[in-house]
Scaffold this motif. Structure first.
Motif, mmCIF file in Angstrom:
data_model
loop_
_atom_site.group_PDB
_atom_site.id
_atom_site.type_symbol
_atom_site.label_atom_id
_atom_site.label_comp_id
_atom_site.label_asym_id
_atom_site.label_seq_id
_atom_site.Cartn_x
_atom_site.Cartn_y
_atom_site.Cartn_z
ATOM 1 N N ALA A 98 -46.749 -8.099 -49.976
ATOM 2 C CA ALA A 98 -45.494 -8.654 -49.463
ATOM 3 C C ALA A 98 -44.704 -7.578 -48.721
ATOM 4 C CB ALA A 98 -44.660 -9.240 -50.603
ATOM 5 N N LYS A 99 -44.640 -6.393 -49.308
ATOM 6 C CA LYS A 99 -43.905 -5.284 -48.681
ATOM 7 C C LYS A 99 -44.552 -4.895 -47.352
ATOM 8 C CE LYS A 99 -41.983 -0.751 -49.597
ATOM 9 N NZ LYS A 99 -41.754 0.286 -50.605
ATOM 10 N N SER A 100 -45.883 -4.868 -47.323
ATOM 11 C CA SER A 100 -46.579 -4.492 -46.090
ATOM 12 C C SER A 100 -46.355 -5.521 -44.979
ATOM 13 C CB SER A 100 -48.072 -4.309 -46.343
ATOM 14 O OG SER A 100 -48.711 -5.554 -46.533
ATOM 15 N N ARG A 101 -46.003 -6.750 -45.375
ATOM 16 C CA ARG A 101 -45.726 -7.803 -44.392
ATOM 17 C C ARG A 101 -44.249 -7.902 -44.052
ATOM 18 N NH1 ARG A 101 -49.887 -12.591 -44.910
ATOM 19 N NH2 ARG A 101 -51.693 -11.428 -45.635
ATOM 20 N N GLY A 102 -43.450 -6.958 -44.598
ATOM 21 C CA GLY A 102 -42.035 -6.905 -44.251
ATOM 22 C C GLY A 102 -41.086 -7.592 -45.210
ATOM 23 N N TYR A 103 -41.597 -8.093 -46.325
ATOM 24 C CA TYR A 103 -40.733 -8.748 -47.313
ATOM 25 C C TYR A 103 -40.214 -7.722 -48.312
ATOM 26 C CZ TYR A 103 -42.761 -13.017 -45.447
ATOM 27 O OH TYR A 103 -43.168 -14.024 -44.608
ATOM 28 N N ASP A 104 -39.097 -8.033 -48.934
ATOM 29 C CA ASP A 104 -38.489 -7.147 -49.921
ATOM 30 C C ASP A 104 -38.967 -7.548 -51.321
ATOM 31 O OD1 ASP A 104 -36.839 -5.815 -51.721
ATOM 32 O OD2 ASP A 104 -35.045 -6.063 -50.510
ATOM 33 N N PRO A 105 -39.790 -6.700 -51.958
ATOM 34 C CA PRO A 105 -40.303 -7.029 -53.291
ATOM 35 C C PRO A 105 -39.207 -7.246 -54.344
ATOM 36 C CG PRO A 105 -41.558 -5.228 -52.350
ATOM 37 C CD PRO A 105 -40.380 -5.464 -51.444
ATOM 38 N N LYS A 106 -38.101 -6.516 -54.256
ATOM 39 C CA LYS A 106 -37.008 -6.709 -55.212
ATOM 40 C C LYS A 106 -36.445 -8.121 -55.098
ATOM 41 C CE LYS A 106 -35.331 -1.985 -55.663
ATOM 42 N NZ LYS A 106 -34.167 -1.095 -55.495
ATOM 43 N N ALA A 107 -36.295 -8.590 -53.877
ATOM 44 C CA ALA A 107 -35.786 -9.948 -53.665
ATOM 45 C C ALA A 107 -36.781 -10.975 -54.198
ATOM 46 C CB ALA A 107 -35.505 -10.184 -52.182
ATOM 47 N N ARG A 125 -38.940 -10.537 -56.634
ATOM 48 C CA ARG A 125 -38.879 -10.497 -58.103
ATOM 49 C C ARG A 125 -37.648 -11.250 -58.617
ATOM 50 N NH1 ARG A 125 -42.753 -7.084 -60.108
ATOM 51 N NH2 ARG A 125 -43.500 -5.495 -58.688
ATOM 52 N N LYS A 126 -36.528 -11.109 -57.911
ATOM 53 C CA LYS A 126 -35.309 -11.815 -58.305
ATOM 54 C C LYS A 126 -35.518 -13.329 -58.185
ATOM 55 C CE LYS A 126 -31.057 -11.958 -59.606
ATOM 56 N NZ LYS A 126 -30.698 -11.624 -60.982
ATOM 57 N N ILE A 127 -36.148 -13.764 -57.110
ATOM 58 C CA ILE A 127 -36.432 -15.190 -56.927
ATOM 59 C C ILE A 127 -37.340 -15.697 -58.047
ATOM 60 C CG2 ILE A 127 -37.651 -16.854 -55.450
ATOM 61 C CD1 ILE A 127 -36.524 -15.196 -53.045
ATOM 62 N N LEU A 128 -38.336 -14.905 -58.429
ATOM 63 C CA LEU A 128 -39.219 -15.303 -59.529
ATOM 64 C C LEU A 128 -38.422 -15.476 -60.825
ATOM 65 C CD1 LEU A 128 -42.302 -12.995 -58.857
ATOM 66 C CD2 LEU A 128 -42.177 -15.470 -58.528
ATOM 67 N N GLN A 129 -37.482 -14.567 -61.085
ATOM 68 C CA GLN A 129 -36.613 -14.679 -62.268
ATOM 69 C C GLN A 129 -35.805 -15.968 -62.231
ATOM 70 O OE1 GLN A 129 -33.938 -11.359 -62.322
ATOM 71 N NE2 GLN A 129 -35.049 -10.313 -63.947
ATOM 72 N N ILE A 130 -35.211 -16.249 -61.085
ATOM 73 C CA ILE A 130 -34.369 -17.438 -60.930
ATOM 74 C C ILE A 130 -35.191 -18.704 -61.122
ATOM 75 C CG2 ILE A 130 -33.032 -18.775 -59.246
ATOM 76 C CD1 ILE A 130 -32.102 -16.002 -58.103
ATOM 77 N N ARG A 131 -36.387 -18.733 -60.562
ATOM 78 C CA ARG A 131 -37.216 -19.938 -60.637
ATOM 79 C C ARG A 131 -37.672 -20.249 -62.058
ATOM 80 N NH1 ARG A 131 -40.224 -21.311 -55.352
ATOM 81 N NH2 ARG A 131 -41.812 -22.047 -56.801
ATOM 82 N N LYS A 132 -37.661 -19.257 -62.940
ATOM 83 C CA LYS A 132 -38.033 -19.477 -64.338
ATOM 84 C C LYS A 132 -36.935 -20.202 -65.115
ATOM 85 C CE LYS A 132 -40.951 -15.401 -64.872
ATOM 86 N NZ LYS A 132 -41.068 -14.101 -65.563
#
Length: 89
Positions: A48-57, A59-66
């Motif tokens: 994800a990071k290599s494609r320009g996405y922010d891994p911290k964001a 991870r936060k989305i994964l937390q929220i979706r739970k």
């Protein structure tokens, strides 16, 4: 048949050596699987990071979706109140 040790266990009963060993080995296998899954998640975040996405964001989305939507909204409301009280927003 389950082999019993001559030792008395913590609860006062005898410890079944074979059963105990099997439980420990099962837990060890699960720990290995857990490490493998954690490594896979790390790889996904690196991709994800290599494609320009922010891994911290992500991870936060994964937390929220739970969480349940109401639970998340309540947490956000409390966070906003606290941030206002601290002059952060």
């Amino acid at each position: 048949m389950v082999e019993e040790l001559g030792e008395v266990g913590r609860g006062g009963g005898h410890v079944a050596a074979d059963e105990l060993r099997l439980l420990i080995e099962r837990a060890e296998r699960l720990e290995e699987e857990k490490k493998g899954i954690a490594d896979d998640i790390k790889d996904v975040m690196a991709e994800a990071k290599s494609r320009g996405y922010d891994p911290k964001a992500i991870r936060k989305i994964l937390q929220i979706r739970k969480k349940k939507p109401d639970e998340h909204r309540e947490e956000q409301s409390i966070l906003e109140v606290y941030m206002q009280a601290l002059g952060m927003i």
